[in-house]
Motif scaffolding. Structure first.
Motif, PDB file in Angstrom:
ATOM      1  N   LYS A 241       8.726  -0.009   2.722  1.00 34.46           N
ATOM      2  CA  LYS A 241       8.636  -0.168   1.271  1.00 34.46           C
ATOM      3  C   LYS A 241       9.583  -1.254   0.778  1.00 34.46           C
TER       4      LYS A 241
ATOM      5  N   TYR B 199       4.256  -3.769  -5.400  1.00 33.83           N
ATOM      6  CA  TYR B 199       3.674  -4.110  -4.099  1.00 33.83           C
ATOM      7  C   TYR B 199       2.460  -5.026  -4.240  1.00 33.83           C
TER       8      TYR B 199
ATOM      9  N   MET C 229       8.099  -4.611   1.854  1.00 32.62           N
ATOM     10  CA  MET C 229       6.917  -4.961   1.067  1.00 32.62           C
ATOM     11  C   MET C 229       7.318  -5.415  -0.330  1.00 32.62           C
ATOM     12  N   ARG C 230       8.272  -4.754  -0.946  1.00 33.68           N
ATOM     13  CA  ARG C 230       8.701  -5.150  -2.295  1.00 33.68           C
ATOM     14  C   ARG C 230       9.243  -6.574  -2.294  1.00 33.68           C
TER      15      ARG C 230
END
Length: 496
Positions: free
Chosen positions: A196, A291, A199-200
Protein backbone atom coordinates in the motif's frame (compact mmCIF):
# COMPACT_ATOMS: atom_id res chain seq x y z
CA UNK A 1 7.18 16.81 -2.76
CA UNK A 2 8.63 16.96 -6.30
CA UNK A 3 8.04 14.31 -8.95
CA UNK A 4 11.76 13.49 -9.03
CA UNK A 5 11.82 12.97 -5.26
CA UNK A 6 8.73 10.75 -5.39
CA UNK A 7 10.25 8.75 -8.24
CA UNK A 8 13.45 8.27 -6.26
CA UNK A 9 11.40 7.24 -3.23
CA UNK A 10 9.50 4.70 -5.35
CA UNK A 11 12.80 3.12 -6.41
CA UNK A 12 14.02 3.06 -2.81
CA UNK A 13 10.81 1.35 -1.73
CA UNK A 14 11.14 -1.13 -4.59
CA UNK A 15 14.68 -1.94 -3.47
CA UNK A 16 13.42 -2.17 0.11
CA UNK A 17 10.88 -4.78 -0.95
CA UNK A 18 13.62 -7.09 -2.22
CA UNK A 19 15.68 -6.37 0.90
CA UNK A 20 12.69 -7.38 3.05
CA UNK A 21 12.33 -10.62 1.09
CA UNK A 22 16.06 -11.23 1.48
CA UNK A 23 15.89 -10.71 5.24
CA UNK A 24 13.10 -13.27 5.62
CA UNK A 25 14.98 -15.79 3.47
CA UNK A 26 18.18 -15.13 5.45
CA UNK A 27 16.29 -15.58 8.73
CA UNK A 28 14.91 -18.89 7.48
CA UNK A 29 18.40 -20.09 6.53
CA UNK A 30 19.78 -18.93 9.90
CA UNK A 31 17.24 -20.90 11.94
CA UNK A 32 17.63 -23.95 9.69
CA UNK A 33 21.38 -23.93 10.27
CA UNK A 34 20.85 -23.30 13.98
CA UNK A 35 18.71 -26.42 14.20
CA UNK A 36 21.46 -28.48 12.66
CA UNK A 37 24.10 -27.12 15.04
CA UNK A 38 22.03 -27.04 18.23
CA UNK A 39 18.46 -28.33 18.20
CA UNK A 40 15.84 -26.40 20.23
CA UNK A 41 12.04 -26.76 20.12
CA UNK A 42 11.52 -22.98 19.91
CA UNK A 43 14.00 -22.74 17.06
CA UNK A 44 12.13 -25.54 15.28
CA UNK A 45 8.87 -23.58 15.36
CA UNK A 46 10.54 -20.43 14.07
CA UNK A 47 12.40 -22.38 11.39
CA UNK A 48 9.23 -24.03 10.10
CA UNK A 49 7.29 -20.76 9.92
CA UNK A 50 10.14 -18.81 8.30
CA UNK A 51 11.09 -21.57 5.87
CA UNK A 52 7.54 -22.03 4.63
CA UNK A 53 7.06 -18.24 4.31
CA UNK A 54 10.41 -17.83 2.53
CA UNK A 55 9.47 -20.63 0.15
CA UNK A 56 6.18 -18.90 -0.67
CA UNK A 57 8.00 -15.60 -1.27
CA UNK A 58 10.61 -17.10 -3.56
CA UNK A 59 7.97 -19.09 -5.43
CA UNK A 60 5.89 -15.94 -6.01
CA UNK A 61 8.89 -14.01 -7.33
CA UNK A 62 9.92 -16.89 -9.62
CA UNK A 63 6.40 -17.03 -11.05
CA UNK A 64 6.51 -13.28 -11.75
CA UNK A 65 9.93 -13.51 -13.40
CA UNK A 66 8.71 -16.32 -15.67
CA UNK A 67 5.72 -14.39 -16.92
CA UNK A 68 6.34 -13.48 -20.49
CA UNK A 69 5.08 -10.31 -22.05
CA UNK A 70 2.54 -12.37 -23.95
CA UNK A 71 1.22 -11.56 -27.39
CA UNK A 72 1.06 -7.84 -28.07
CA UNK A 73 -2.45 -6.46 -28.53
CA UNK A 74 -3.83 -5.03 -31.73
CA UNK A 75 -2.34 -4.74 -35.20
CA UNK A 76 1.04 -3.23 -36.12
CA UNK A 77 0.93 -0.64 -38.90
CA UNK A 78 4.00 0.28 -40.92
CA UNK A 79 4.89 3.55 -42.61
CA UNK A 80 3.93 1.95 -45.91
CA UNK A 81 0.49 0.97 -44.58
CA UNK A 82 -0.34 4.26 -42.82
CA UNK A 83 1.99 7.04 -44.06
CA UNK A 84 -0.20 9.93 -42.81
CA UNK A 85 -0.45 8.50 -39.29
CA UNK A 86 3.29 7.86 -39.10
CA UNK A 87 4.10 11.30 -40.49
CA UNK A 88 1.84 12.90 -37.87
CA UNK A 89 3.49 10.96 -35.03
CA UNK A 90 6.99 11.72 -36.27
CA UNK A 91 6.23 15.44 -36.67
CA UNK A 92 4.79 15.56 -33.15
CA UNK A 93 7.83 13.71 -31.77
CA UNK A 94 10.04 16.43 -33.21
CA UNK A 95 7.92 19.11 -31.57
CA UNK A 96 8.23 17.54 -28.12
CA UNK A 97 11.92 16.81 -28.75
CA UNK A 98 11.88 13.05 -28.44
CA UNK A 99 12.49 10.08 -30.69
CA UNK A 100 9.37 8.61 -32.37
CA UNK A 101 8.19 5.10 -31.50
CA UNK A 102 9.70 2.13 -33.31
CA UNK A 103 6.26 0.58 -33.69
CA UNK A 104 2.67 1.80 -33.86
CA UNK A 105 -0.17 -0.61 -33.09
CA UNK A 106 -3.90 -0.03 -33.56
CA UNK A 107 -5.82 -1.57 -30.65
CA UNK A 108 -9.52 -2.18 -29.85
CA UNK A 109 -9.55 0.07 -26.79
CA UNK A 110 -10.71 3.55 -25.84
CA UNK A 111 -7.16 4.49 -25.02
CA UNK A 112 -3.81 5.62 -26.32
CA UNK A 113 -0.58 4.61 -24.63
CA UNK A 114 3.16 4.27 -25.05
CA UNK A 115 5.58 1.70 -23.72
CA UNK A 116 9.31 1.28 -23.76
CA UNK A 117 11.33 -1.90 -23.43
CA UNK A 118 14.25 -1.14 -21.14
CA UNK A 119 17.36 -2.64 -19.61
CA UNK A 120 19.41 -1.90 -16.52
CA UNK A 121 16.43 -0.83 -14.37
CA UNK A 122 15.13 1.53 -17.03
CA UNK A 123 18.42 3.31 -17.70
CA UNK A 124 18.63 2.10 -21.29
CA UNK A 125 15.70 2.03 -23.74
CA UNK A 126 15.61 -0.67 -26.43
CA UNK A 127 12.28 -0.44 -28.26
CA UNK A 128 9.41 2.05 -28.15
CA UNK A 129 5.79 1.28 -28.99
CA UNK A 130 2.73 3.46 -29.36
CA UNK A 131 -0.78 2.04 -29.01
CA UNK A 132 -3.66 3.96 -30.59
CA UNK A 133 -7.23 2.89 -29.86
CA UNK A 134 -9.41 2.61 -32.94
CA UNK A 135 -12.46 3.88 -30.99
CA UNK A 136 -10.48 7.09 -30.37
CA UNK A 137 -9.96 7.55 -34.10
CA UNK A 138 -13.71 7.08 -34.51
CA UNK A 139 -14.51 9.62 -31.80
CA UNK A 140 -11.94 12.43 -31.96
CA UNK A 141 -11.13 15.12 -34.49
CA UNK A 142 -7.66 15.41 -36.04
CA UNK A 143 -6.99 18.34 -33.70
CA UNK A 144 -7.95 16.33 -30.62
CA UNK A 145 -6.08 13.24 -31.78
CA UNK A 146 -2.91 15.25 -32.29
CA UNK A 147 -3.23 16.56 -28.74
CA UNK A 148 -3.65 13.02 -27.40
CA UNK A 149 -0.64 11.77 -29.39
CA UNK A 150 1.35 14.75 -28.11
CA UNK A 151 0.42 13.74 -24.57
CA UNK A 152 1.68 10.20 -25.15
CA UNK A 153 4.90 11.37 -26.79
CA UNK A 154 5.35 13.69 -23.81
CA UNK A 155 5.76 10.57 -21.67
CA UNK A 156 8.77 9.68 -23.82
CA UNK A 157 10.14 13.20 -23.62
CA UNK A 158 9.96 13.14 -19.84
CA UNK A 159 11.42 9.61 -19.70
CA UNK A 160 8.22 8.54 -17.93
CA UNK A 161 8.06 5.20 -19.76
CA UNK A 162 11.58 4.37 -18.68
CA UNK A 163 10.59 4.90 -15.06
CA UNK A 164 7.34 3.07 -15.60
CA UNK A 165 8.83 -0.32 -16.53
CA UNK A 166 10.58 -1.11 -13.21
CA UNK A 167 7.85 0.61 -11.17
CA UNK A 168 5.19 -1.49 -12.89
CA UNK A 169 7.30 -4.62 -12.37
CA UNK A 170 7.52 -3.75 -8.69
CA UNK A 171 3.73 -3.51 -8.45
CA UNK A 172 3.32 -6.89 -10.13
CA UNK A 173 5.89 -8.47 -7.79
CA UNK A 174 4.30 -7.00 -4.67
CA UNK A 175 0.79 -8.08 -5.66
CA UNK A 176 1.99 -11.60 -6.51
CA UNK A 177 3.82 -11.78 -3.19
CA UNK A 178 0.75 -10.75 -1.19
CA UNK A 179 -1.39 -13.29 -3.05
CA UNK A 180 1.20 -16.03 -2.55
CA UNK A 181 1.21 -15.52 1.23
CA UNK A 182 -2.44 -16.45 1.71
CA UNK A 183 -1.52 -19.22 4.17
CA UNK A 184 0.74 -16.94 6.22
CA UNK A 185 -1.44 -14.17 7.73
CA UNK A 186 1.35 -12.33 9.57
CA UNK A 187 3.66 -12.06 6.56
CA UNK A 188 0.72 -11.31 4.25
CA UNK A 189 -0.30 -8.36 6.46
CA UNK A 190 3.31 -7.15 6.52
CA UNK A 191 3.66 -7.17 2.74
CA UNK A 192 0.16 -5.76 2.27
CA UNK A 193 1.11 -2.69 4.31
CA UNK A 194 4.34 -2.37 2.35
CA UNK A 195 2.46 -2.74 -0.96
CA UNK A 196 0.00 0.00 0.00
CA UNK A 197 2.83 2.39 0.81
CA UNK A 198 4.59 1.56 -2.46
CA UNK A 199 1.40 1.97 -4.49
CA UNK A 200 0.59 5.35 -2.93
CA UNK A 201 4.04 6.70 -3.75
CA UNK A 202 4.37 5.20 -7.24
CA UNK A 203 0.84 6.14 -8.28
CA UNK A 204 1.41 9.70 -7.08
CA UNK A 205 4.36 9.79 -9.48
CA UNK A 206 2.14 8.48 -12.27
CA UNK A 207 -0.50 11.14 -11.63
CA UNK A 208 2.09 13.91 -11.72
CA UNK A 209 3.49 12.52 -14.97
CA UNK A 210 0.05 12.66 -16.55
CA UNK A 211 -0.24 16.37 -15.75
CA UNK A 212 3.23 16.95 -17.19
CA UNK A 213 2.28 15.08 -20.38
CA UNK A 214 -0.87 17.22 -20.65
CA UNK A 215 1.40 20.25 -20.93
CA UNK A 216 2.96 18.75 -24.07
CA UNK A 217 -0.54 18.03 -25.40
CA UNK A 218 -1.60 21.67 -25.00
CA UNK A 219 1.59 22.82 -26.71
CA UNK A 220 0.65 20.61 -29.66
CA UNK A 221 -3.10 21.14 -29.98
CA UNK A 222 -4.10 23.95 -27.66
CA UNK A 223 -6.21 24.04 -24.53
CA UNK A 224 -9.56 23.57 -26.25
CA UNK A 225 -8.51 20.51 -28.28
CA UNK A 226 -6.95 18.72 -25.31
CA UNK A 227 -9.82 19.54 -22.94
CA UNK A 228 -12.38 18.38 -25.48
CA UNK A 229 -10.35 15.23 -26.17
CA UNK A 230 -10.33 14.37 -22.45
CA UNK A 231 -14.09 14.88 -22.21
CA UNK A 232 -14.73 12.76 -25.31
CA UNK A 233 -12.42 10.00 -24.10
CA UNK A 234 -14.19 9.99 -20.73
CA UNK A 235 -17.58 9.64 -22.45
CA UNK A 236 -16.30 7.10 -24.97
CA UNK A 237 -14.88 4.94 -22.16
CA UNK A 238 -18.28 4.96 -20.45
CA UNK A 239 -19.92 4.08 -23.76
CA UNK A 240 -17.44 1.28 -24.49
CA UNK A 241 -18.03 -0.31 -21.09
CA UNK A 242 -21.77 -0.16 -21.71
CA UNK A 243 -21.30 -1.52 -25.23
CA UNK A 244 -19.10 -4.37 -24.04
CA UNK A 245 -21.42 -5.44 -21.22
CA UNK A 246 -24.73 -4.93 -23.04
CA UNK A 247 -23.87 -5.95 -26.58
CA UNK A 248 -20.47 -7.59 -27.09
CA UNK A 249 -21.25 -9.92 -24.19
CA UNK A 250 -23.76 -11.68 -26.45
CA UNK A 251 -20.91 -13.03 -28.56
CA UNK A 252 -20.98 -16.82 -28.69
CA UNK A 253 -24.74 -17.16 -28.15
CA UNK A 254 -25.98 -19.79 -30.58
CA UNK A 255 -22.54 -19.89 -32.23
CA UNK A 256 -22.54 -16.28 -33.48
CA UNK A 257 -20.34 -13.18 -33.27
CA UNK A 258 -20.89 -9.63 -34.52
CA UNK A 259 -19.83 -8.97 -38.10
CA UNK A 260 -19.01 -5.36 -37.27
CA UNK A 261 -17.70 -4.57 -33.78
CA UNK A 262 -16.74 -0.97 -34.42
CA UNK A 263 -19.74 -0.37 -36.65
CA UNK A 264 -21.91 -1.24 -33.68
CA UNK A 265 -19.95 1.07 -31.40
CA UNK A 266 -20.33 3.90 -33.91
CA UNK A 267 -24.09 3.27 -34.07
CA UNK A 268 -24.36 3.40 -30.28
CA UNK A 269 -22.31 6.60 -30.10
CA UNK A 270 -24.49 8.16 -32.82
CA UNK A 271 -27.78 7.48 -31.03
CA UNK A 272 -29.23 10.68 -29.54
CA UNK A 273 -30.95 8.98 -26.60
CA UNK A 274 -27.79 7.07 -25.70
CA UNK A 275 -25.73 10.26 -25.94
CA UNK A 276 -28.08 11.95 -23.48
CA UNK A 277 -27.68 9.01 -21.09
CA UNK A 278 -23.89 9.15 -21.38
CA UNK A 279 -23.96 12.89 -20.74
CA UNK A 280 -25.85 12.29 -17.49
CA UNK A 281 -23.39 9.59 -16.46
CA UNK A 282 -20.39 11.78 -17.21
CA UNK A 283 -21.76 14.52 -14.95
CA UNK A 284 -21.69 12.25 -11.91
CA UNK A 285 -18.85 13.00 -9.47
CA UNK A 286 -15.75 10.88 -9.99
CA UNK A 287 -14.58 8.62 -7.20
CA UNK A 288 -10.92 9.28 -6.48
CA UNK A 289 -8.33 7.29 -4.59
CA UNK A 290 -4.67 7.77 -3.66
CA UNK A 291 -4.07 4.56 -5.63
CA UNK A 292 -5.38 6.04 -8.92
CA UNK A 293 -2.81 6.13 -11.72
CA UNK A 294 -4.41 9.20 -13.35
CA UNK A 295 -5.65 12.49 -11.88
CA UNK A 296 -9.41 13.04 -12.04
CA UNK A 297 -10.88 14.57 -15.18
CA UNK A 298 -11.81 17.72 -13.26
CA UNK A 299 -8.25 18.09 -11.97
CA UNK A 300 -6.77 17.70 -15.45
CA UNK A 301 -9.21 20.17 -17.00
CA UNK A 302 -8.48 22.72 -14.28
CA UNK A 303 -4.73 22.36 -14.82
CA UNK A 304 -5.13 22.73 -18.59
CA UNK A 305 -7.00 26.02 -18.16
CA UNK A 306 -3.95 27.50 -16.41
CA UNK A 307 -1.60 26.74 -19.32
CA UNK A 308 -0.75 29.34 -21.99
CA UNK A 309 -2.65 29.06 -25.28
CA UNK A 310 -0.30 28.40 -28.23
CA UNK A 311 -0.81 29.63 -31.76
CA UNK A 312 -2.67 26.89 -33.55
CA UNK A 313 -4.56 26.23 -36.80
CA UNK A 314 -7.65 24.09 -35.99
CA UNK A 315 -8.35 20.85 -37.91
CA UNK A 316 -11.91 19.69 -37.15
CA UNK A 317 -11.86 16.71 -39.54
CA UNK A 318 -12.45 13.20 -38.20
CA UNK A 319 -9.30 11.54 -36.91
CA UNK A 320 -10.07 8.65 -39.25
CA UNK A 321 -8.61 10.92 -41.93
CA UNK A 322 -5.20 9.93 -40.55
CA UNK A 323 -5.75 6.40 -41.89
CA UNK A 324 -5.27 5.53 -45.56
CA UNK A 325 -8.34 3.29 -45.60
CA UNK A 326 -10.33 3.23 -42.34
CA UNK A 327 -12.37 0.22 -43.44
CA UNK A 328 -9.24 -1.89 -43.93
CA UNK A 329 -7.90 -0.81 -40.53
CA UNK A 330 -11.22 -1.56 -38.84
CA UNK A 331 -11.36 -5.05 -40.32
CA UNK A 332 -7.77 -5.80 -39.30
CA UNK A 333 -8.29 -4.67 -35.69
CA UNK A 334 -11.57 -6.58 -35.44
CA UNK A 335 -9.82 -9.73 -36.65
CA UNK A 336 -7.22 -9.28 -33.91
CA UNK A 337 -9.97 -9.30 -31.26
CA UNK A 338 -10.99 -12.90 -31.97
CA UNK A 339 -9.15 -16.10 -31.22
CA UNK A 340 -8.58 -18.49 -34.15
CA UNK A 341 -11.28 -20.71 -32.64
CA UNK A 342 -13.78 -17.84 -32.59
CA UNK A 343 -12.97 -16.86 -36.17
CA UNK A 344 -13.59 -20.37 -37.44
CA UNK A 345 -16.23 -21.56 -34.96
CA UNK A 346 -18.51 -18.52 -34.66
CA UNK A 347 -20.53 -17.28 -37.60
CA UNK A 348 -20.33 -13.51 -38.22
CA UNK A 349 -23.84 -12.02 -38.29
CA UNK A 350 -25.53 -8.64 -38.16
CA UNK A 351 -26.19 -7.00 -34.82
CA UNK A 352 -29.94 -7.57 -35.32
CA UNK A 353 -29.42 -11.30 -35.59
CA UNK A 354 -26.87 -11.46 -32.80
CA UNK A 355 -29.20 -9.63 -30.40
CA UNK A 356 -32.09 -11.94 -31.30
CA UNK A 357 -30.00 -15.03 -30.52
CA UNK A 358 -28.13 -13.50 -27.59
CA UNK A 359 -31.20 -12.29 -25.73
CA UNK A 360 -32.97 -15.60 -26.26
CA UNK A 361 -29.96 -17.51 -24.92
CA UNK A 362 -29.54 -15.19 -21.92
CA UNK A 363 -33.19 -14.81 -20.89
CA UNK A 364 -35.38 -17.51 -22.38
CA UNK A 365 -33.67 -20.76 -23.31
CA UNK A 366 -32.88 -21.99 -19.78
CA UNK A 367 -36.26 -20.92 -18.40
CA UNK A 368 -38.14 -22.86 -21.07
CA UNK A 369 -36.03 -25.99 -20.63
CA UNK A 370 -36.02 -25.97 -16.82
CA UNK A 371 -39.75 -25.32 -16.49
CA UNK A 372 -40.50 -28.27 -18.77
CA UNK A 373 -38.12 -30.55 -16.84
CA UNK A 374 -39.55 -29.39 -13.49
CA UNK A 375 -43.05 -30.17 -14.76
CA UNK A 376 -41.95 -33.61 -15.87
CA UNK A 377 -40.46 -34.34 -12.45
CA UNK A 378 -43.47 -33.12 -10.48
CA UNK A 379 -46.06 -34.88 -12.64
CA UNK A 380 -43.99 -37.99 -13.38
CA UNK A 381 -44.37 -37.51 -17.13
CA UNK A 382 -42.45 -39.72 -19.53
CA UNK A 383 -40.96 -36.71 -21.29
CA UNK A 384 -40.43 -32.99 -20.47
CA UNK A 385 -43.70 -31.74 -21.94
CA UNK A 386 -44.21 -28.04 -21.25
CA UNK A 387 -47.85 -28.82 -20.58
CA UNK A 388 -46.77 -30.97 -17.63
CA UNK A 389 -45.69 -27.77 -15.85
CA UNK A 390 -49.08 -26.22 -16.64
CA UNK A 391 -50.79 -29.30 -15.27
CA UNK A 392 -48.76 -29.04 -12.04
CA UNK A 393 -49.98 -25.46 -11.63
CA UNK A 394 -53.57 -26.53 -12.41
CA UNK A 395 -53.32 -29.10 -9.62
CA UNK A 396 -51.91 -26.60 -7.12
CA UNK A 397 -48.38 -27.98 -7.21
CA UNK A 398 -46.65 -24.57 -7.49
CA UNK A 399 -44.47 -25.20 -4.43
CA UNK A 400 -43.24 -28.49 -5.86
CA UNK A 401 -42.40 -26.76 -9.16
CA UNK A 402 -40.44 -24.11 -7.33
CA UNK A 403 -38.52 -26.76 -5.38
CA UNK A 404 -37.47 -28.39 -8.66
CA UNK A 405 -36.47 -25.04 -10.14
CA UNK A 406 -34.30 -24.27 -7.12
CA UNK A 407 -32.65 -27.66 -7.53
CA UNK A 408 -31.77 -26.59 -11.06
CA UNK A 409 -29.99 -23.49 -9.78
CA UNK A 410 -32.71 -20.82 -9.78
CA UNK A 411 -32.52 -18.39 -6.87
CA UNK A 412 -35.42 -18.57 -4.42
CA UNK A 413 -37.78 -15.57 -4.43
CA UNK A 414 -41.43 -14.73 -4.09
CA UNK A 415 -41.71 -14.38 -7.87
CA UNK A 416 -39.60 -17.41 -8.82
CA UNK A 417 -42.34 -19.40 -10.56
CA UNK A 418 -44.04 -16.46 -12.24
CA UNK A 419 -40.67 -15.12 -13.46
CA UNK A 420 -39.59 -18.43 -14.98
CA UNK A 421 -43.06 -18.96 -16.45
CA UNK A 422 -43.03 -15.51 -18.07
CA UNK A 423 -39.60 -16.07 -19.63
CA UNK A 424 -40.65 -19.54 -20.81
CA UNK A 425 -43.77 -18.15 -22.46
CA UNK A 426 -41.61 -15.55 -24.22
CA UNK A 427 -39.47 -18.43 -25.46
CA UNK A 428 -42.53 -20.22 -26.82
CA UNK A 429 -43.56 -17.12 -28.76
CA UNK A 430 -40.05 -16.78 -30.18
CA UNK A 431 -39.75 -20.43 -31.16
CA UNK A 432 -43.13 -20.34 -32.91
CA UNK A 433 -42.26 -17.22 -34.88
CA UNK A 434 -44.68 -14.93 -33.06
CA UNK A 435 -42.12 -12.55 -31.51
CA UNK A 436 -38.47 -11.56 -31.81
CA UNK A 437 -35.90 -9.75 -29.72
CA UNK A 438 -35.18 -6.45 -31.46
CA UNK A 439 -31.97 -4.42 -31.38
CA UNK A 440 -32.01 -0.94 -29.87
CA UNK A 441 -28.92 1.26 -29.55
CA UNK A 442 -30.88 3.63 -27.31
CA UNK A 443 -31.49 1.08 -24.56
CA UNK A 444 -32.11 -2.59 -23.80
CA UNK A 445 -33.36 -4.92 -26.52
CA UNK A 446 -37.14 -5.21 -26.76
CA UNK A 447 -39.26 -8.31 -27.41
CA UNK A 448 -41.79 -7.37 -30.07
CA UNK A 449 -44.67 -9.08 -31.84
CA UNK A 450 -44.67 -8.99 -35.63
CA UNK A 451 -46.88 -5.89 -35.61
CA UNK A 452 -44.37 -4.01 -33.46
CA UNK A 453 -46.29 -4.28 -30.19
CA UNK A 454 -44.10 -5.03 -27.21
CA UNK A 455 -44.53 -8.41 -25.53
CA UNK A 456 -45.45 -7.93 -21.86
CA UNK A 457 -46.19 -11.21 -20.11
CA UNK A 458 -44.98 -10.66 -16.54
CA UNK A 459 -48.39 -9.73 -15.11
CA UNK A 460 -50.16 -12.50 -17.01
CA UNK A 461 -47.56 -15.06 -15.86
CA UNK A 462 -48.05 -13.91 -12.26
CA UNK A 463 -51.83 -14.40 -12.58
CA UNK A 464 -51.41 -17.92 -13.97
CA UNK A 465 -48.83 -18.90 -11.34
CA UNK A 466 -51.13 -17.74 -8.54
CA UNK A 467 -54.42 -19.06 -9.93
CA UNK A 468 -54.71 -22.71 -11.05
CA UNK A 469 -58.02 -21.98 -12.80
CA UNK A 470 -56.18 -19.63 -15.21
CA UNK A 471 -54.29 -22.54 -16.77
CA UNK A 472 -57.25 -23.38 -19.03
CA UNK A 473 -57.08 -19.91 -20.62
CA UNK A 474 -53.31 -20.22 -21.01
CA UNK A 475 -53.68 -23.52 -22.86
CA UNK A 476 -56.33 -22.07 -25.12
CA UNK A 477 -54.14 -19.05 -25.96
CA UNK A 478 -51.12 -21.23 -26.74
CA UNK A 479 -53.30 -23.57 -28.82
CA UNK A 480 -54.40 -20.62 -30.96
CA UNK A 481 -50.71 -19.91 -31.57
CA UNK A 482 -50.13 -23.47 -32.77
CA UNK A 483 -48.50 -24.82 -29.61
CA UNK A 484 -49.53 -28.46 -29.20
CA UNK A 485 -50.23 -30.03 -25.80
CA UNK A 486 -47.38 -32.53 -26.41
CA UNK A 487 -44.84 -29.77 -27.14
CA UNK A 488 -41.36 -30.70 -25.86
CA UNK A 489 -38.92 -27.75 -25.91
CA UNK A 490 -35.84 -29.86 -26.59
CA UNK A 491 -37.39 -31.13 -29.80
CA UNK A 492 -38.27 -27.65 -31.05
CA UNK A 493 -36.26 -25.97 -33.78
CA UNK A 494 -33.14 -24.28 -32.49
CA UNK A 495 -33.72 -21.25 -34.71
CA UNK A 496 -35.01 -18.07 -33.11
Amino acid sequence: MTTAFRAALAFVLLAGFYVLVGLIVAAAVFFDVLLIVDFHANALKAAIVLTVAAGALVRALIMVSRRGGGELPGVPVTREHEPALWQTVEDLAQRVRTAPPDEIRLVPEVNAAVSEDTRFLGLKATRRRMYIGLPLLQTLTVDEMRAVLGHELGHYSGAHTRLGAPVYRGRVSLIATVQGLGDHPFFQRLFTLYAKLYMRVSQAVSRRQELEADQFAVTIGGRKAMAEALRKIHNAALAWNLYASGYLSMTGAGGYRPASVFGGFHALMSDDARQAELARLSEQPEETSPYDSHPSLAERLAAIELLPEPQHVPDPRSALMLLRDPNVAVQAVEQSMWTPEALTGLRAVSWEELVAHGMYAARNAEALHDLAVAGQQVMGATRPYLDAAFEAIARGQQAALEDRLRERGWNPSETLLSGVLGQALEAVLIRHGQARWTLSWAGPARLLFDDGEEVALSEYAAQVAANPSAVAGLREWLGDLGVRHDYVPEEASAGV
